[in-house]
Design a protein around this motif. Structure first.
Motif, PDB file in Angstrom:
ATOM      1  N   UNK A 312      32.096  32.796  54.862  1.00  0.00           N
ATOM      2  CA  UNK A 312      33.188  33.643  54.374  1.00  0.00           C
ATOM      3  C   UNK A 312      34.564  33.028  54.585  1.00  0.00           C
ATOM      4  N   UNK A 313      35.498  33.527  53.800  1.00  0.00           N
ATOM      5  CA  UNK A 313      36.928  33.361  54.010  1.00  0.00           C
ATOM      6  C   UNK A 313      37.408  34.692  54.558  1.00  0.00           C
ATOM      7  N   UNK A 314      38.042  34.667  55.743  1.00  0.00           N
ATOM      8  CA  UNK A 314      38.286  35.921  56.439  1.00  0.00           C
ATOM      9  C   UNK A 314      39.709  35.979  56.962  1.00  0.00           C
ATOM     10  N   UNK A 315      40.350  37.134  56.803  1.00  0.00           N
ATOM     11  CA  UNK A 315      41.711  37.346  57.277  1.00  0.00           C
ATOM     12  C   UNK A 315      41.767  38.607  58.126  1.00  0.00           C
ATOM     13  N   UNK A 316      42.466  38.519  59.257  1.00  0.00           N
ATOM     14  CA  UNK A 316      42.791  39.718  60.034  1.00  0.00           C
ATOM     15  C   UNK A 316      44.210  40.119  59.651  1.00  0.00           C
ATOM     16  N   UNK A 331      49.938  39.826  51.967  1.00  0.00           N
ATOM     17  CA  UNK A 331      48.496  40.029  52.167  1.00  0.00           C
ATOM     18  C   UNK A 331      47.860  40.505  50.860  1.00  0.00           C
ATOM     19  N   UNK A 332      48.595  41.327  50.122  1.00  0.00           N
ATOM     20  CA  UNK A 332      48.103  41.735  48.811  1.00  0.00           C
ATOM     21  C   UNK A 332      47.936  40.553  47.874  1.00  0.00           C
ATOM     22  N   UNK A 333      48.828  39.557  47.994  1.00  0.00           N
ATOM     23  CA  UNK A 333      48.698  38.350  47.187  1.00  0.00           C
ATOM     24  C   UNK A 333      47.431  37.578  47.526  1.00  0.00           C
ATOM     25  N   UNK A 334      47.064  37.542  48.820  1.00  0.00           N
ATOM     26  CA  UNK A 334      45.809  36.890  49.208  1.00  0.00           C
ATOM     27  C   UNK A 334      44.626  37.628  48.601  1.00  0.00           C
ATOM     28  N   UNK A 335      44.687  38.945  48.628  1.00  0.00           N
ATOM     29  CA  UNK A 335      43.605  39.739  48.031  1.00  0.00           C
ATOM     30  C   UNK A 335      43.495  39.458  46.534  1.00  0.00           C
ATOM     31  N   UNK A 348      30.735  38.848  47.727  1.00  0.00           N
ATOM     32  CA  UNK A 348      31.274  40.175  48.000  1.00  0.00           C
ATOM     33  C   UNK A 348      32.693  40.038  48.517  1.00  0.00           C
ATOM     34  N   UNK A 349      33.524  41.003  48.128  1.00  0.00           N
ATOM     35  CA  UNK A 349      34.858  41.119  48.702  1.00  0.00           C
ATOM     36  C   UNK A 349      34.890  42.401  49.515  1.00  0.00           C
ATOM     37  N   UNK A 357      38.047  39.931  53.390  1.00  0.00           N
ATOM     38  CA  UNK A 357      37.175  38.755  53.346  1.00  0.00           C
ATOM     39  C   UNK A 357      36.460  38.618  52.008  1.00  0.00           C
ATOM     40  N   UNK A 358      36.181  37.371  51.675  1.00  0.00           N
ATOM     41  CA  UNK A 358      35.294  37.015  50.579  1.00  0.00           C
ATOM     42  C   UNK A 358      34.095  36.322  51.208  1.00  0.00           C
ATOM     43  N   UNK A 359      32.897  36.823  50.934  1.00  0.00           N
ATOM     44  CA  UNK A 359      31.744  36.276  51.633  1.00  0.00           C
ATOM     45  C   UNK A 359      30.546  36.163  50.706  1.00  0.00           C
ATOM     46  N   UNK A 360      29.638  35.287  51.119  1.00  0.00           N
ATOM     47  CA  UNK A 360      28.349  35.153  50.462  1.00  0.00           C
ATOM     48  C   UNK A 360      27.283  35.134  51.554  1.00  0.00           C
TER      49      UNK A 360
END
Length: 400
Positions: A312-316, A331-335, A348-349, A357-360
Protein backbone atom coordinates in the motif's frame (compact mmCIF):
# COMPACT_ATOMS: atom_id res chain seq x y z
CA UNK A 1 33.94 -22.54 44.23
CA UNK A 2 32.72 -24.18 41.01
CA UNK A 3 30.10 -22.75 38.67
CA UNK A 4 28.26 -25.97 37.90
CA UNK A 5 29.62 -26.13 34.33
CA UNK A 6 31.26 -29.46 33.53
CA UNK A 7 33.83 -30.38 30.86
CA UNK A 8 34.98 -33.90 30.05
CA UNK A 9 37.75 -35.27 27.87
CA UNK A 10 36.73 -38.37 25.93
CA UNK A 11 39.20 -41.24 25.52
CA UNK A 12 37.62 -43.25 22.69
CA UNK A 13 40.23 -46.00 22.92
CA UNK A 14 38.97 -47.23 26.28
CA UNK A 15 35.52 -45.55 26.36
CA UNK A 16 36.32 -43.28 29.29
CA UNK A 17 35.24 -39.73 30.05
CA UNK A 18 37.68 -37.92 32.29
CA UNK A 19 36.75 -34.66 33.97
CA UNK A 20 38.82 -31.62 33.07
CA UNK A 21 39.45 -29.40 36.08
CA UNK A 22 37.84 -25.98 36.35
CA UNK A 23 40.31 -23.33 37.48
CA UNK A 24 40.41 -19.59 38.12
CA UNK A 25 42.06 -17.33 35.56
CA UNK A 26 44.10 -15.75 38.33
CA UNK A 27 45.31 -19.14 39.52
CA UNK A 28 47.40 -19.63 36.38
CA UNK A 29 48.31 -15.98 35.82
CA UNK A 30 45.85 -15.06 33.06
CA UNK A 31 45.05 -11.35 33.14
CA UNK A 32 42.00 -9.38 32.13
CA UNK A 33 43.55 -7.02 29.58
CA UNK A 34 46.67 -8.86 28.53
CA UNK A 35 44.90 -12.19 27.93
CA UNK A 36 41.09 -12.36 28.05
CA UNK A 37 40.62 -9.08 26.19
CA UNK A 38 43.06 -10.14 23.48
CA UNK A 39 41.37 -13.52 23.02
CA UNK A 40 37.97 -11.89 22.52
CA UNK A 41 39.34 -9.16 20.25
CA UNK A 42 40.87 -11.89 18.10
CA UNK A 43 37.73 -14.07 18.15
CA UNK A 44 34.59 -12.25 19.38
CA UNK A 45 32.64 -15.44 18.69
CA UNK A 46 33.73 -16.41 22.21
CA UNK A 47 30.84 -14.19 23.33
CA UNK A 48 28.35 -16.29 21.39
CA UNK A 49 27.56 -14.04 18.44
CA UNK A 50 28.96 -12.48 15.31
CA UNK A 51 30.47 -9.12 16.31
CA UNK A 52 32.75 -6.66 14.53
CA UNK A 53 35.22 -5.22 17.06
CA UNK A 54 35.87 -1.52 16.32
CA UNK A 55 37.91 -0.41 19.34
CA UNK A 56 39.97 -1.69 22.25
CA UNK A 57 40.62 0.23 25.46
CA UNK A 58 38.63 3.09 23.95
CA UNK A 59 38.97 6.40 25.80
CA UNK A 60 37.94 8.96 23.20
CA UNK A 61 35.22 10.58 25.31
CA UNK A 62 35.34 14.33 25.75
CA UNK A 63 34.57 14.78 29.45
CA UNK A 64 36.07 11.67 31.04
CA UNK A 65 39.20 9.56 30.84
CA UNK A 66 37.28 6.30 31.39
CA UNK A 67 38.10 3.39 29.08
CA UNK A 68 35.76 0.82 27.59
CA UNK A 69 37.43 -2.59 27.35
CA UNK A 70 36.10 -3.45 23.88
CA UNK A 71 33.60 -1.77 21.57
CA UNK A 72 31.90 -3.66 18.74
CA UNK A 73 29.05 -3.46 16.24
CA UNK A 74 26.46 -6.25 16.09
CA UNK A 75 24.58 -7.48 13.02
CA UNK A 76 21.69 -5.09 13.77
CA UNK A 77 24.07 -2.11 13.66
CA UNK A 78 24.01 -1.47 17.40
CA UNK A 79 27.09 -0.39 19.31
CA UNK A 80 28.03 -3.11 21.80
CA UNK A 81 30.04 -2.10 24.86
CA UNK A 82 31.92 -5.15 26.15
CA UNK A 83 33.13 -5.10 29.74
CA UNK A 84 35.39 -7.89 30.98
CA UNK A 85 36.16 -9.09 34.47
CA UNK A 86 38.51 -11.92 35.23
CA UNK A 87 37.12 -14.20 37.96
CA UNK A 88 34.51 -12.01 39.70
CA UNK A 89 32.47 -9.08 38.43
CA UNK A 90 32.27 -7.16 41.68
CA UNK A 91 28.97 -5.51 42.53
CA UNK A 92 28.83 -2.62 40.04
CA UNK A 93 30.26 -3.68 36.67
CA UNK A 94 26.81 -3.20 35.11
CA UNK A 95 26.74 0.46 36.18
CA UNK A 96 30.20 0.98 34.73
CA UNK A 97 29.08 -0.50 31.38
CA UNK A 98 25.82 1.48 31.34
CA UNK A 99 27.85 4.69 31.66
CA UNK A 100 30.03 3.73 28.70
CA UNK A 101 27.02 2.75 26.57
CA UNK A 102 25.39 6.11 27.34
CA UNK A 103 28.48 7.92 26.06
CA UNK A 104 27.85 6.42 22.61
CA UNK A 105 24.20 7.46 22.29
CA UNK A 106 24.91 10.48 20.06
CA UNK A 107 27.93 9.17 18.15
CA UNK A 108 27.44 9.53 14.39
CA UNK A 109 28.03 6.66 11.95
CA UNK A 110 31.05 8.39 10.41
CA UNK A 111 32.66 8.55 13.87
CA UNK A 112 32.08 4.81 14.25
CA UNK A 113 33.86 4.31 10.93
CA UNK A 114 36.78 6.42 12.19
CA UNK A 115 36.99 4.27 15.32
CA UNK A 116 37.27 1.14 13.17
CA UNK A 117 39.82 2.91 10.94
CA UNK A 118 41.99 3.76 13.95
CA UNK A 119 41.64 0.33 15.52
CA UNK A 120 42.43 -1.64 12.37
CA UNK A 121 44.92 0.92 11.02
CA UNK A 122 43.10 1.16 7.71
CA UNK A 123 41.73 4.12 5.76
CA UNK A 124 38.30 5.55 6.58
CA UNK A 125 37.07 4.48 3.14
CA UNK A 126 38.18 0.91 3.88
CA UNK A 127 36.47 1.07 7.28
CA UNK A 128 33.22 2.27 5.69
CA UNK A 129 33.41 -0.56 3.14
CA UNK A 130 34.02 -3.11 5.89
CA UNK A 131 31.04 -1.88 7.92
CA UNK A 132 28.77 -2.02 4.86
CA UNK A 133 29.98 -5.53 4.03
CA UNK A 134 29.54 -6.73 7.62
CA UNK A 135 26.03 -5.26 7.93
CA UNK A 136 25.07 -6.10 4.32
CA UNK A 137 23.78 -2.57 3.71
CA UNK A 138 24.24 0.15 1.12
CA UNK A 139 24.73 2.99 3.62
CA UNK A 140 25.61 3.49 7.28
CA UNK A 141 22.25 4.89 8.43
CA UNK A 142 21.75 1.74 10.51
CA UNK A 143 25.00 2.15 12.44
CA UNK A 144 24.61 3.08 16.13
CA UNK A 145 20.83 3.42 16.03
CA UNK A 146 20.97 1.87 19.51
CA UNK A 147 23.43 0.58 22.10
CA UNK A 148 23.70 -2.57 24.19
CA UNK A 149 26.09 -4.22 26.63
CA UNK A 150 27.87 -7.54 27.04
CA UNK A 151 29.38 -8.39 30.43
CA UNK A 152 31.81 -11.31 30.48
CA UNK A 153 33.32 -12.92 33.56
CA UNK A 154 34.03 -16.24 35.24
CA UNK A 155 31.52 -15.48 38.00
CA UNK A 156 28.77 -12.87 38.43
CA UNK A 157 27.83 -11.17 41.69
CA UNK A 158 24.12 -11.39 42.56
CA UNK A 159 24.00 -7.57 42.70
CA UNK A 160 24.87 -7.61 39.00
CA UNK A 161 22.58 -10.42 37.84
CA UNK A 162 19.62 -9.05 39.79
CA UNK A 163 20.02 -5.62 38.20
CA UNK A 164 20.50 -7.11 34.71
CA UNK A 165 17.36 -9.26 34.96
CA UNK A 166 15.31 -6.28 36.14
CA UNK A 167 16.60 -3.93 33.43
CA UNK A 168 16.07 -6.48 30.64
CA UNK A 169 12.54 -7.24 31.81
CA UNK A 170 11.72 -3.53 31.78
CA UNK A 171 13.04 -3.18 28.22
CA UNK A 172 11.08 -6.19 26.90
CA UNK A 173 7.91 -5.08 28.71
CA UNK A 174 8.20 -1.65 27.06
CA UNK A 175 9.02 -2.79 23.52
CA UNK A 176 7.31 -6.21 23.40
CA UNK A 177 10.37 -7.38 21.47
CA UNK A 178 12.61 -10.13 22.81
CA UNK A 179 15.62 -8.85 20.88
CA UNK A 180 15.53 -5.61 22.89
CA UNK A 181 17.92 -6.91 25.53
CA UNK A 182 20.00 -4.18 27.08
CA UNK A 183 22.57 -6.38 28.83
CA UNK A 184 23.86 -9.87 28.02
CA UNK A 185 25.91 -11.77 30.60
CA UNK A 186 28.40 -14.32 29.28
CA UNK A 187 30.10 -16.71 31.68
CA UNK A 188 33.66 -17.63 30.73
CA UNK A 189 34.72 -20.76 32.59
CA UNK A 190 38.42 -21.71 32.33
CA UNK A 191 39.69 -25.31 32.47
CA UNK A 192 43.09 -26.95 32.48
CA UNK A 193 43.91 -30.46 31.32
CA UNK A 194 46.63 -31.50 33.75
CA UNK A 195 47.87 -34.28 31.47
CA UNK A 196 48.62 -32.02 28.49
CA UNK A 197 48.74 -28.67 30.31
CA UNK A 198 46.23 -27.39 27.72
CA UNK A 199 43.76 -24.66 28.64
CA UNK A 200 40.10 -24.35 27.56
CA UNK A 201 37.31 -21.81 27.95
CA UNK A 202 33.64 -22.73 28.08
CA UNK A 203 31.48 -19.78 27.04
CA UNK A 204 27.83 -19.74 28.16
CA UNK A 205 25.23 -16.99 27.89
CA UNK A 206 23.56 -16.99 31.30
CA UNK A 207 21.43 -13.86 30.82
CA UNK A 208 18.99 -13.28 29.27
CA UNK A 209 17.56 -16.68 30.12
CA UNK A 210 16.36 -18.56 27.05
CA UNK A 211 12.61 -19.23 27.16
CA UNK A 212 11.33 -22.76 27.54
CA UNK A 213 8.54 -22.69 24.93
CA UNK A 214 10.68 -24.15 22.15
CA UNK A 215 11.65 -27.10 24.36
CA UNK A 216 8.12 -27.88 25.60
CA UNK A 217 5.54 -30.23 24.09
CA UNK A 218 1.95 -29.40 24.97
CA UNK A 219 -1.38 -31.08 24.42
CA UNK A 220 -3.02 -29.62 21.33
CA UNK A 221 -6.07 -30.20 19.18
CA UNK A 222 -4.02 -30.90 16.08
CA UNK A 223 -6.05 -28.31 14.19
CA UNK A 224 -4.94 -25.02 12.75
CA UNK A 225 -6.48 -21.92 14.22
CA UNK A 226 -7.77 -19.27 11.82
CA UNK A 227 -6.88 -16.44 14.21
CA UNK A 228 -4.35 -13.99 12.84
CA UNK A 229 -1.56 -13.98 15.39
CA UNK A 230 2.06 -13.27 14.72
CA UNK A 231 3.20 -15.01 17.89
CA UNK A 232 2.07 -15.77 21.40
CA UNK A 233 4.51 -13.27 22.92
CA UNK A 234 7.35 -10.90 22.13
CA UNK A 235 8.99 -11.31 18.75
CA UNK A 236 12.52 -10.81 17.53
CA UNK A 237 13.32 -7.88 15.26
CA UNK A 238 15.80 -9.58 12.94
CA UNK A 239 13.71 -12.63 12.07
CA UNK A 240 12.45 -14.43 8.95
CA UNK A 241 9.59 -11.95 8.45
CA UNK A 242 11.94 -8.97 8.59
CA UNK A 243 14.24 -10.65 6.08
CA UNK A 244 11.29 -11.52 3.80
CA UNK A 245 9.73 -8.04 3.75
CA UNK A 246 13.06 -6.21 3.60
CA UNK A 247 14.23 -8.45 0.77
CA UNK A 248 11.06 -7.88 -1.26
CA UNK A 249 11.26 -4.13 -0.67
CA UNK A 250 14.91 -3.90 -1.69
CA UNK A 251 14.22 -5.99 -4.80
CA UNK A 252 11.45 -3.54 -5.74
CA UNK A 253 13.76 -0.56 -5.29
CA UNK A 254 16.45 -2.17 -7.43
CA UNK A 255 14.12 -2.00 -10.43
CA UNK A 256 13.35 1.72 -10.14
CA UNK A 257 15.10 4.74 -11.67
CA UNK A 258 17.33 6.50 -9.16
CA UNK A 259 15.12 9.58 -9.02
CA UNK A 260 12.12 7.45 -8.01
CA UNK A 261 13.90 5.27 -5.46
CA UNK A 262 13.00 5.88 -1.80
CA UNK A 263 16.12 6.57 0.26
CA UNK A 264 14.73 5.56 3.65
CA UNK A 265 13.54 2.19 4.90
CA UNK A 266 12.57 0.42 8.12
CA UNK A 267 15.36 -1.29 10.02
CA UNK A 268 13.15 -4.31 10.71
CA UNK A 269 9.56 -5.45 10.40
CA UNK A 270 7.43 -3.67 12.97
CA UNK A 271 4.76 -5.40 15.03
CA UNK A 272 1.14 -4.34 14.57
CA UNK A 273 -2.20 -5.71 15.73
CA UNK A 274 -2.01 -9.22 14.29
CA UNK A 275 0.42 -8.27 11.54
CA UNK A 276 3.97 -7.19 10.71
CA UNK A 277 4.88 -4.23 8.52
CA UNK A 278 7.82 -2.71 6.64
CA UNK A 279 8.05 0.86 5.24
CA UNK A 280 10.04 2.64 2.55
CA UNK A 281 9.89 6.41 2.04
CA UNK A 282 11.81 9.52 0.98
CA UNK A 283 13.82 11.91 3.14
CA UNK A 284 12.03 14.92 1.65
CA UNK A 285 8.97 16.37 3.39
CA UNK A 286 6.10 15.52 3.53
CA UNK A 287 7.33 11.92 3.33
CA UNK A 288 8.03 10.06 6.57
CA UNK A 289 7.76 6.51 7.82
CA UNK A 290 4.27 7.12 9.21
CA UNK A 291 3.17 10.39 7.64
CA UNK A 292 3.41 9.18 4.04
CA UNK A 293 5.16 6.02 2.88
CA UNK A 294 4.91 2.80 0.91
CA UNK A 295 4.37 -0.28 3.02
CA UNK A 296 4.16 -4.05 3.15
CA UNK A 297 1.81 -5.55 5.74
CA UNK A 298 1.93 -9.30 6.44
CA UNK A 299 -0.94 -11.16 8.13
CA UNK A 300 -0.17 -14.83 8.89
CA UNK A 301 -2.90 -17.31 7.95
CA UNK A 302 -3.77 -20.83 9.15
CA UNK A 303 -1.14 -22.17 6.76
CA UNK A 304 1.80 -20.60 4.94
CA UNK A 305 -0.21 -20.56 1.70
CA UNK A 306 -2.89 -18.43 3.38
CA UNK A 307 -0.50 -15.59 4.23
CA UNK A 308 -2.03 -12.23 3.36
CA UNK A 309 0.19 -9.45 2.02
CA UNK A 310 -1.11 -5.91 1.69
CA UNK A 311 1.02 -3.61 -0.44
CA UNK A 312 0.00 0.00 0.00
CA UNK A 313 0.63 3.71 -0.23
CA UNK A 314 -0.41 5.03 3.15
CA UNK A 315 -0.83 8.46 4.74
CA UNK A 316 -1.61 9.46 8.31
CA UNK A 317 -3.60 12.61 7.70
CA UNK A 318 -3.15 14.32 11.06
CA UNK A 319 0.61 13.73 10.94
CA UNK A 320 0.80 15.25 7.47
CA UNK A 321 -1.07 18.34 8.64
CA UNK A 322 0.51 18.76 12.10
CA UNK A 323 4.10 17.73 11.40
CA UNK A 324 4.54 18.33 7.67
CA UNK A 325 2.39 21.47 7.49
CA UNK A 326 -0.07 20.28 4.85
CA UNK A 327 -3.60 21.65 4.75
CA UNK A 328 -6.83 19.68 4.41
CA UNK A 329 -6.86 20.80 0.78
CA UNK A 330 -3.37 19.39 0.28
CA UNK A 331 -4.43 16.04 1.74
CA UNK A 332 -7.45 16.22 -0.54
CA UNK A 333 -5.04 16.65 -3.45
CA UNK A 334 -3.29 13.40 -2.45
CA UNK A 335 -6.65 11.66 -2.39
CA UNK A 336 -7.45 13.00 -5.86
CA UNK A 337 -4.14 11.58 -7.13
CA UNK A 338 -4.73 8.03 -5.89
CA UNK A 339 -8.39 8.09 -7.00
CA UNK A 340 -7.17 8.85 -10.51
CA UNK A 341 -4.91 5.79 -10.67
CA UNK A 342 -5.90 2.38 -11.99
CA UNK A 343 -2.92 0.16 -11.20
CA UNK A 344 -4.41 -3.18 -10.13
CA UNK A 345 -7.70 -4.91 -10.98
CA UNK A 346 -8.53 -5.38 -7.29
CA UNK A 347 -7.02 -2.21 -5.81
CA UNK A 348 -8.83 -0.47 -2.95
CA UNK A 349 -8.86 3.08 -1.70
CA UNK A 350 -9.56 3.34 2.02
CA UNK A 351 -10.12 6.49 4.06
CA UNK A 352 -11.17 7.05 7.66
CA UNK A 353 -10.59 9.78 10.22
CA UNK A 354 -6.91 8.86 10.50
CA UNK A 355 -5.68 7.09 7.37
CA UNK A 356 -5.75 7.48 3.61
CA UNK A 357 -4.43 4.59 1.56
CA UNK A 358 -4.33 2.87 -1.79
CA UNK A 359 -3.73 -0.83 -1.38
CA UNK A 360 -3.72 -4.17 -3.13
CA UNK A 361 -4.14 -7.47 -1.27
CA UNK A 362 -2.69 -10.82 -2.28
CA UNK A 363 -2.63 -14.26 -0.65
CA UNK A 364 -0.12 -17.04 -1.02
CA UNK A 365 3.05 -18.55 0.37
CA UNK A 366 5.79 -15.92 0.76
CA UNK A 367 8.40 -18.65 0.25
CA UNK A 368 7.06 -19.28 -3.25
CA UNK A 369 9.30 -17.44 -5.76
CA UNK A 370 6.36 -16.37 -7.94
CA UNK A 371 4.52 -14.92 -4.96
CA UNK A 372 7.64 -13.08 -3.81
CA UNK A 373 8.05 -11.70 -7.31
CA UNK A 374 4.44 -10.46 -7.35
CA UNK A 375 5.01 -8.67 -4.01
CA UNK A 376 8.05 -6.95 -5.47
CA UNK A 377 6.21 -5.99 -8.66
CA UNK A 378 3.25 -4.55 -6.74
CA UNK A 379 5.45 -2.33 -4.60
CA UNK A 380 7.51 -1.17 -7.56
CA UNK A 381 4.33 -0.32 -9.48
CA UNK A 382 2.96 1.75 -6.60
CA UNK A 383 6.18 3.69 -6.12
CA UNK A 384 6.70 4.31 -9.82
CA UNK A 385 3.15 5.58 -10.37
CA UNK A 386 2.55 7.64 -7.23
CA UNK A 387 5.94 9.27 -6.55
CA UNK A 388 6.06 11.61 -9.61
CA UNK A 389 2.50 12.79 -8.99
CA UNK A 390 3.18 13.52 -5.30
CA UNK A 391 6.28 15.48 -6.30
CA UNK A 392 4.28 17.54 -8.77
CA UNK A 393 1.71 18.24 -6.07
CA UNK A 394 4.41 19.32 -3.59
CA UNK A 395 5.98 21.59 -6.23
CA UNK A 396 2.61 23.25 -6.80
CA UNK A 397 2.13 23.67 -3.03
CA UNK A 398 5.55 25.30 -2.67
CA UNK A 399 4.83 27.78 -5.46
CA UNK A 400 1.66 29.03 -3.83
Amino acid sequence: MTTGVRLFKIDSSNQKADAVSEIDFAEVGFRERRDIQEWIADNPGILGEDLLVIAKEFSGFDKTDERADLVAIDKDGRVVVIELKRDDTGSDVHWQAIKYASYFQNVAPDSIARMLSDYREISEAEAVAELKFYLDVDDLDLVNHDQRIILASHRFAPEVTSAVIWLNQKIVAETKIVAETLITCVQLTPYRDSETDAYFIQSSTILPIVGTDEFTIRLGSGRSTPDRTVSGGPVKKEDDITRLLRGAALAALDGLPAELTPDKKSRWAGVGDGHRYFHVWFTDSPWSNWGMSFQFMLFPGPTASDTEIITCFKCEKDLLMNAAGLTKEDVGGIKTIIEGLSLFPDQEIKEDNKWLELKVTSRGNPEDPDFKSSMTDDLRTLIGAITPKIRDLVDDMNQQ
